[in-house]
Scaffold this motif. Structure first.
Motif, PDB file in Angstrom:
ATOM      1  N   GLY A   1     108.688 -24.757  -2.904  1.00 39.26           N
ATOM      2  CA  GLY A   1     108.680 -26.140  -2.431  1.00 39.26           C
ATOM      3  C   GLY A   1     109.812 -26.437  -1.453  1.00 39.26           C
ATOM      4  N   LYS A   2     110.317 -25.404  -0.807  1.00 39.60           N
ATOM      5  CA  LYS A   2     111.428 -25.586   0.136  1.00 39.60           C
ATOM      6  C   LYS A   2     110.881 -25.639   1.574  1.00 39.60           C
ATOM      7  CE  LYS A   2     114.928 -25.487  -2.748  1.00 39.60           C
ATOM      8  NZ  LYS A   2     114.257 -25.308  -4.028  1.00 39.60           N
ATOM      9  N   PRO A   3     111.658 -26.224   2.502  1.00 39.73           N
ATOM     10  CA  PRO A   3     111.140 -26.344   3.875  1.00 39.73           C
ATOM     11  C   PRO A   3     111.010 -25.002   4.618  1.00 39.73           C
ATOM     12  CG  PRO A   3     113.342 -27.369   3.689  1.00 39.73           C
ATOM     13  CD  PRO A   3     112.925 -26.969   2.313  1.00 39.73           C
ATOM     14  N   LYS A   4     111.874 -24.046   4.322  1.00 40.13           N
ATOM     15  CA  LYS A   4     111.844 -22.782   5.081  1.00 40.13           C
ATOM     16  C   LYS A   4     111.117 -21.677   4.313  1.00 40.13           C
ATOM     17  CE  LYS A   4     114.789 -23.817   8.525  1.00 40.13           C
ATOM     18  NZ  LYS A   4     114.401 -23.826   9.930  1.00 40.13           N
ATOM     19  N   THR A   5     110.501 -20.786   5.098  1.00 44.31           N
ATOM     20  CA  THR A   5     109.784 -19.661   4.497  1.00 44.31           C
ATOM     21  C   THR A   5     110.254 -18.350   5.130  1.00 44.31           C
ATOM     22  OG1 THR A   5     107.839 -21.037   4.115  1.00 44.31           O
ATOM     23  CG2 THR A   5     107.488 -18.659   4.124  1.00 44.31           C
TER      24      THR A   5
ATOM     25  N   LEU B   1     115.227 -20.403  -5.976  1.00 44.30           N
ATOM     26  CA  LEU B   1     115.253 -19.802  -4.634  1.00 44.30           C
ATOM     27  C   LEU B   1     115.388 -20.904  -3.571  1.00 44.30           C
ATOM     28  CD1 LEU B   1     112.350 -17.216  -5.012  1.00 44.30           C
ATOM     29  CD2 LEU B   1     114.731 -16.624  -4.521  1.00 44.30           C
ATOM     30  N   PRO B   2     116.201 -20.676  -2.524  1.00 41.60           N
ATOM     31  CA  PRO B   2     116.402 -21.709  -1.503  1.00 41.60           C
ATOM     32  C   PRO B   2     115.319 -21.711  -0.419  1.00 41.60           C
ATOM     33  CG  PRO B   2     117.815 -19.838  -1.041  1.00 41.60           C
ATOM     34  CD  PRO B   2     117.039 -19.490  -2.282  1.00 41.60           C
ATOM     35  N   VAL B   3     114.387 -20.764  -0.480  1.00 40.08           N
ATOM     36  CA  VAL B   3     113.304 -20.655   0.518  1.00 40.08           C
ATOM     37  C   VAL B   3     111.999 -20.299  -0.195  1.00 40.08           C
ATOM     38  CG1 VAL B   3     114.703 -19.902   2.512  1.00 40.08           C
ATOM     39  CG2 VAL B   3     113.858 -18.202   0.884  1.00 40.08           C
TER      40      VAL B   3
END
Ligand SMILES: [Zn+2]
Length: 447
Positions: free
Chosen positions: A71-75, A136-138
């Motif tokens: 659910g984070k903005p970056k992938t 996880l941040p991504v």
């Protein structure tokens, strides 16, 4: 990230075990050996990090696609392959290629460098991150194919039919290595393309007595005259329009080329040569190696070449040529220009047979994802990285990424003496552990 680095150190034995388990499973795509078992093993490891797994069926071996949606903005995406090259010649191996052996800090096995070490190190990095920081941040995506060693015939199919799965902010590509001697990590941003052709020149219906050369044209001479119009002694390719599409280098491109190591004397000694083409050295040599397209006679054949003499007028002559292509050139356009060139020089009769081609792929050197990776490399290694604007060789990167502007960067756990595709393939344990940390840093820094 100190906590994460310590965690990876404490888990080193287990992470090495994971690698050994995958290397002990043969997965030779060219011979359909162990592919299905290997596929299941990859899925087993992806389940350890709670990835949602999908098997993308193809006419060949499936692409294993994994996703962790945080659910984070970056992938961030990882591209790797689970197939390996055949192991022969077997007698040149010191240990069994599919029974991983560890000797003096090195791990020996078929596929350990190309590319199971990288594949498993990415999974270990995610695992370590999840254990230490929980969240996880991504978002993460995994594209693991089983056909890289046989030319990736279905990568383009994946790109065309699953554009949403391809969508990402950056790809960590397979490959990448560390200097075996200077220990500097290598970060590469692309590959040259290739266009491989055969030129065929025909004369009489069959070989003739060479006395007939007074009145019958010799296709071998004719092919040589045609070749003379293609490239001159100044190493310039004379095909009209050949250089027109080449994208000029930016300041940043040049800055990256500058970071390359190239030991000129050692290379001359090793090859037994006195100089490089056009006497280039220093920066100019490195620029040619990464940014100049080439036209190479790979083989040439006509008439009688066995022992002794045979006075014969050959009926056919053939040459194999490869062109290494740089950004914005394509194999299709190269063949088209070559046809026009031969026609306009009076060689309409010379046939061109194209055998294979790959478009070059280069990540824009200004793309911010590159800094995310470089910062991650800095966080782990003491030595400054060698940044390769592109490798001098070719790979199927373009098949997946050609229609996109997705940045792809190669970093990896192998080294420049890893014996890819050869007996005694190996990596250093230390590079494997460091590589896990770098990948974890990329996850962190992109987030
Ligand atoms: Zn390979």
């Amino acid at each position: 990230m100190e906590r994460l680095h310590q965690y990876v150190n404490s888990k080193a034995d287990e992470y090495i075990e994971w690698l050994i388990e995958t290397c002990n499973q043969p997965s030779v795509s060219a011979q359909n050996r162990g592919m299905s078992e290997m596929k299941d093993l990859v899925k087993f490891f992806l389940r350890k990090i709670n990835a949602e797994i999908e098997e993308i069926e193809t006419d060949g071996y499936p692409i294993i696609y994994g996703e962790i949606n945080s659910g984070k903005p970056k992938t961030l995406t990882f591209y790797n392959h689970y197939d390996v090259q055949p192991e022969d010649p077997l007698h040149e191996w010191t240990s069994d290629p599919f029974k991983t052996d560890i000797r003096e800090g090195q791990i020996f096995a078929r596929g350990v460098a190309d590319n199971k070490g990288n594949l498993i190190s990415r999974i270990c990095a995610v695992h370590a991150y999840q254990q230490v920081y929980k969240e996880l941040p991504v978002n993460l995506k995994f594209i693991f194919e089983g056909e890289e060693e046989v030319g990736s015939p279905h990568l383009k199919y994946f790109a065309t039919n699953f554009p949403e799965k391809l969508q990402t902010d950056g790809i960590i590509w397979e490959g990448g290595a560390r200097g075996a001697i200077d220990k500097r990590p290598h970060v590469s941003l692309g590959v040259k393309g290739i266009c491989y052709v055969e030129l065929i020149c025909k004369g009489a219906n069959y070989d003739l007595h060479s006395s007939e050369a007074a009145v019958i044209e010799n296709p071998a001479w004719r092919l040589i005259w045609a070749l003379n119009t293609i490239k001159n002694e100044q190493e310039e390719i004379l095909i009209k329009g050949f250089y027109d599409d080449v994208t000029p280098l930016t300041q940043k491109d040049k800055q990256f080329i500058q970071t390359m190591d190239f030991n000129e004397q050692e290379t001359k000694d090793m090859y037994g040569i006195n100089s490089f083409v056009k006497n280039v050295s220093g920066y100019e040599l490195k620029e040619r190696l990464t940014a100049a397209p080439t036209c190479t006679i790979c083989g040439i054949d006509s008439g009688y070449t066995a022992e002794g003499s045979k006075t014969v007028l050959p009926s056919i002559a053939m040459v194999k040529l490869d062109f290494r292509l740089v950004p914005n050139q394509t194999p299709e356009r190269t063949v088209q220009l070559l046809r026009q060139h031969l026609d306009s020089n009076g060689f309409e009769d010379i046939e061109i047979k194209q055998s294979h081609g790959l478009t070059p792929f280069n990540t824009d050197t200004e793309h911010p994802f590159i800094n995310v990776v470089l910062k991650s490399v800095d966080n782990v290694y003491k030595e400054p990285p060698v940044i390769l604007r592109n490798l001098a060789g070719s790979s199927p990167m373009s098949k997946l990424l050609n229609e996109t502007s997705i940045p792809a960067v190669q970093i990896g756990v192998a080294n420049t003496h890893s014996n890819y595709h050869a007996p005694n393939e190996n990596i250093f344990i230390d590079d494997y552990i460091q590589g896990i940390k770098v990948t974890a840093n990329v996850i962190n820094n992109l987030g």
